[in-house]
Design an enzyme around this catalytic site. Structure first.
Site, short mmCIF file in Angstrom:
data_model
loop_
_atom_site.label_atom_id
_atom_site.label_comp_id
_atom_site.label_asym_id
_atom_site.label_seq_id
_atom_site.Cartn_x
_atom_site.Cartn_y
_atom_site.Cartn_z
N GLY A 64 -1.24 -32.12 -34.95
CA GLY A 64 -2.09 -33.09 -34.28
C GLY A 64 -3.24 -32.39 -33.58
CB CYS A 65 -5.32 -33.38 -30.69
SG CYS A 65 -6.59 -32.70 -29.60
CG PHE A 66 -7.09 -27.72 -32.02
CD1 PHE A 66 -7.83 -28.30 -31.00
CD2 PHE A 66 -7.78 -27.16 -33.09
CE1 PHE A 66 -9.22 -28.32 -31.03
CE2 PHE A 66 -9.18 -27.18 -33.14
CZ PHE A 66 -9.89 -27.76 -32.10
N PRO B 277 -0.90 -28.49 -28.30
CG PRO B 277 -0.55 -28.92 -30.56
CD PRO B 277 -1.40 -29.33 -29.40
#
Length: 223
Positions: free
Chosen positions: A26-28, A31
């Site tokens: 997903g959106c980095f 993470p």
């Protein structure tokens, strides 16, 4: 007199047992913070991978996926543990076409040992969940770092602390590659706490005075 950056660089230089993991979940931004908070992770970086488009950037990434790449010490944090964290913290069905491949569940292996571990953990989780994991799995090829504003994104939103850190890690590369900025990026997303970071520092193979300098620097940050 040693600077904070020199103390950390000296510690990093002695971390000779390093491996790399690369994945999209997903959106980095999140993470990057989640894994940056973990003891055993040395460096984190956001970027683009998995596609064929040349020179991807955030606004024109083509067929690439938002990706995080980490360096880690497998004696502290194993690749198997990383996989369990990876699959526990995002949707891995890939059943949505939202923004094409940008937010795909994507996992790379850097060598045959990683490939075998991925296959083992995937089988175990599919049996436990009783559903198929649809994460796309690829042999690692190329990772293109994202623009600087996307590195340690959450930390940079805290202007006073970010400015103080930038006065210590004085180049964009040193700021991005810092273990300390990785931990603090995790802290502001509430994936860790300042006492946990200080506790970890006490386990680092540096002098007691260096440990105290790092801890005092952290305690002196203003948010």
């Amino acid at each position: 007199m040693r600077t904070i950056a020199e103390i950390e660089a000296n510690w990093q230089a002695h971390m000779s047992n390093r491996q790399t993991a690369t994945f999209g979940m997903g959106c980095f931004w999140s993470p990057d913070a989640r894994f940056g908070a973990l003891p055993g992770v040395i460096r984190t970086k956001t970027g683009f991978a998995g596609g064929t488009t040349s020179n991807p950037v955030y606004r024109q990434m083509g067929d690439h996926t938002e990706t995080v790449q980490i360096e880690f010490d497998p004696d502290i944090l194993s690749f198997k543990e990383i996989l369990h964290i990876f699959w526990a913290n995002h949707t891995s069905t890939n059943r949505t076409e939202y923004k094409d491949r940008q937010y795909m569940s994507l996992l790379f292996y850097h060598n045959d040992e990683q490939r075998q571990t991925i296959e083992q953990v995937k089988r175990e989780l599919e049996m436990k969940r009783r559903e198929q994991i649809e994460t796309e799995i690829q042999k690692f090829s190329v990772f293109t770092p994202a623009e600087e504003r996307h590195q340690k994104y959450h930390l940079k939103r805290f202007k006073r602390a970010a400015e103080k850190l930038a006065s210590v890690f004085t180049t964009p590369a040193s700021f991005t590659d810092s273990t300390l900025t990785a931990r603090l990026n995790g802290f502001v997303r509430e994936y860790t706490t300042l006492p946990r970071i200080e506790e970890e520092i006490r386990s680092w193979a540096i002098s007691d005075s260096a440990k105290e300098e790092l801890s005092a620097f952290i305690r002196g940050l203003r948010w």
